[in-house]
Enzyme design. Structure first.
Site, PDB file in Angstrom:
ATOM      1  N   ARG A  88       0.841  -1.304   0.060  1.00  0.00           N
ATOM      2  CA  ARG A  88       0.005  -0.103   0.105  1.00  0.00           C
ATOM      3  C   ARG A  88       0.876   1.227  -0.134  1.00  0.00           C
ATOM      4  O   ARG A  88       2.076   1.379   0.727  1.00  0.00           O
ATOM      5  CB  ARG A  88      -0.945   0.010   1.260  1.00  0.00           C
ATOM      6  N   HIS A 113      -0.840  -2.607  -4.558  1.00  0.00           N
ATOM      7  CA  HIS A 113      -0.361  -3.683  -5.509  1.00  0.00           C
ATOM      8  C   HIS A 113      -0.181  -2.969  -7.130  1.00  0.00           C
ATOM      9  O   HIS A 113      -0.590  -3.853  -7.837  1.00  0.00           O
ATOM     10  CB  HIS A 113      -1.209  -4.771  -5.442  1.00  0.00           C
ATOM     11  N   HIS A 184       2.486 -12.761  -5.598  1.00  0.00           N
ATOM     12  CA  HIS A 184       1.638 -13.017  -4.390  1.00  0.00           C
ATOM     13  C   HIS A 184       1.085 -14.088  -4.400  1.00  0.00           C
ATOM     14  O   HIS A 184      -0.099 -14.573  -4.702  1.00  0.00           O
ATOM     15  CB  HIS A 184       0.573 -11.947  -4.731  1.00  0.00           C
ATOM     16  N   ASP A 258      -1.542  -9.670   8.281  1.00  0.00           N
ATOM     17  CA  ASP A 258      -1.165  -8.712   6.931  1.00  0.00           C
ATOM     18  C   ASP A 258      -0.190  -7.855   7.237  1.00  0.00           C
ATOM     19  O   ASP A 258      -0.546  -6.712   7.220  1.00  0.00           O
ATOM     20  CB  ASP A 258      -2.537  -8.480   6.570  1.00  0.00           C
ATOM     21  N   GLU A 323       5.146 -12.533   0.617  1.00  0.00           N
ATOM     22  CA  GLU A 323       5.340 -11.432  -0.453  1.00  0.00           C
ATOM     23  C   GLU A 323       6.671 -10.863  -0.230  1.00  0.00           C
ATOM     24  O   GLU A 323       6.635  -9.871   0.584  1.00  0.00           O
ATOM     25  CB  GLU A 323       4.256 -10.554  -0.499  1.00  0.00           C
TER      26      GLU A 323
END
Length: 358
Positions: A88, A113, A184, A258, A323
């Protein structure tokens, strides 16, 4: 005639004209019998056929069995390449050389992304070098999704005889820009199925003493915090589900895991161990090595059971993502490792996913 794929995928189901270019399916094979299938639409890895502890093969990555379902995926980044900027950027804005750049906003108030038509939604030029390597190339136009500079990106996928899927990136620009590439992959080591089993019993280790905390919009606060004494301490192995619903502000902000973990490095840019997961029922393992300073660990918190390959369904927390990348919102956080790419410089990254069994 094409060799029949262990995955049951059919090459012709991925052949179409999209954005005026041809999409196709490319398959890598190694001497150990592993098979990795990749499409040049977004660099999506649609199959990784890997053995369990009994030698039984299964597809351990979430994807689709045809190009139209891939294009229309409810999860647009499902096992795709991500760029120009993985993760982000706050409010889709950053300042460079005194000028403000405005990016596409596609995740609440933020840019995520690379935007809705980022690298995951582009048809790449593909060249299969041999049975074990594929090269994808894409030229990202000046101001595509709001980013400055024309960016030339080359990504090489290689499946080694050591059961490693290596992804190498190389990029150049004609004007200063920001770059943060990643892939991803949504890994389901138990094997995709209907339904795909929960990944909450997977044992996870992450080589990080620190992580990047986020606000309620998943933007870094700017702090770098110790994992010690928190649900983010994976320095020793823990089941992913053990602390995923802990009464912890950071867990709540991410709806689970996350977060970007700050990888332990002896020196910046070294290729080093990042993470390992073990799926106890199948015995499958995956290790991650990367040159990047961080890895975003995502516990697939938003999936709703949507359909994928050969009738498999992908439910909430049925996959784990690692990632490899620079930190989120780095263009707005000068104390984070730089994501600037200047004219004459070369963007480089290498990440390896190594598969095995216990």
């Amino acid at each position: 005639m094409d060799k029949e794929l262990i995955s049951g995928l059919k090459r012709e189901d991925f052949q179409a004209t999209v954005q005026g270019k041809q999409t196709d399916l490319y398959t890598l094979r190694n001497s150990d019998g592993m098979e990795v299938s990749i499409t040049n639409y977004g660099g999506a890895v649609v199959a990784i056929m890997a053995p369990d502890k009994e030698g039984r093969m299964a597809n351990i990555i979430q994807g689709f069995d045809n190009i139209q379902d891939l294009i229309n995926s409810p999860e647009p980044f499902l096992s795709t390449l991500v760029g120009r900027y993985g993760n982000r950027i706050c409010k889709g804005k950053f300042v460079m050389n005194g000028k403000e750049y405005k990016l596409a906003v596609n995740n609440g108030p933020n840019h995520l992304h690379g935007g809705p038509t980022g690298f995951h939604a582009r048809v790449w030029d593909a060249e299969q070098i041999d049975d074990q390597s594929l090269v994808l190339r894409y030229v990202s136009a000046y101001y595509e999704e709001g980013f400055p500079g024309e960016l030339h990106m080359v990504v090489r996928f290689m499946l080694t005889d050591d059961n490693e899927l290596s992804i190498e990136y190389r990029g150049t620009t004609n004007k200063k820009t920001v770059v943060n590439m990643t892939h991803h992959g949504f890994f389901s080591l138990a094997g995709i199925a209907n339904p795909t089993p929960s990944a909450m019993n997977v044992i996870c280790q992450i080589n990080a003493d620190f992580y990047v905390p986020i606000d309620e919009n998943s933007i870094p606060t700017g702090e770098i915090l110790k994992v010690e004494g928190t649900p983010f301490d994976f320095r020793t192995p823990h089941a992913v589900g053990e602390r995923i619903d802990a009464d912890n502000e950071q867990i709540k902000n991410g709806a689970g895991y996350d977060h970007c973990f700050v990888l332990n490095k002896r020196e910046p840019g070294e290729l080093s161990f990042a993470a390992k997961i073990i799926e106890p029922d199948s015995g499958r393992t995956m290790e991650v090595y990367t040159t990047e300073p961080g890895v975003q660990f995502y516990s697939d918190n938003w999936a709703n059971g949507f359909p994928g390959t050969h009738g498999a369904t992908y439910g909430r927390r049925s996959a784990l993502c690692f990632e490899a990348q620079h930190f989120p919102d780095s263009p707005n956080k000068p104390h984070f490792p730089s994501v600037l790419l200047k004219t004459g410089d070369i963007y480089r990254q290498k990440t390896i996913y190594k598969f095995g069994t216990i």
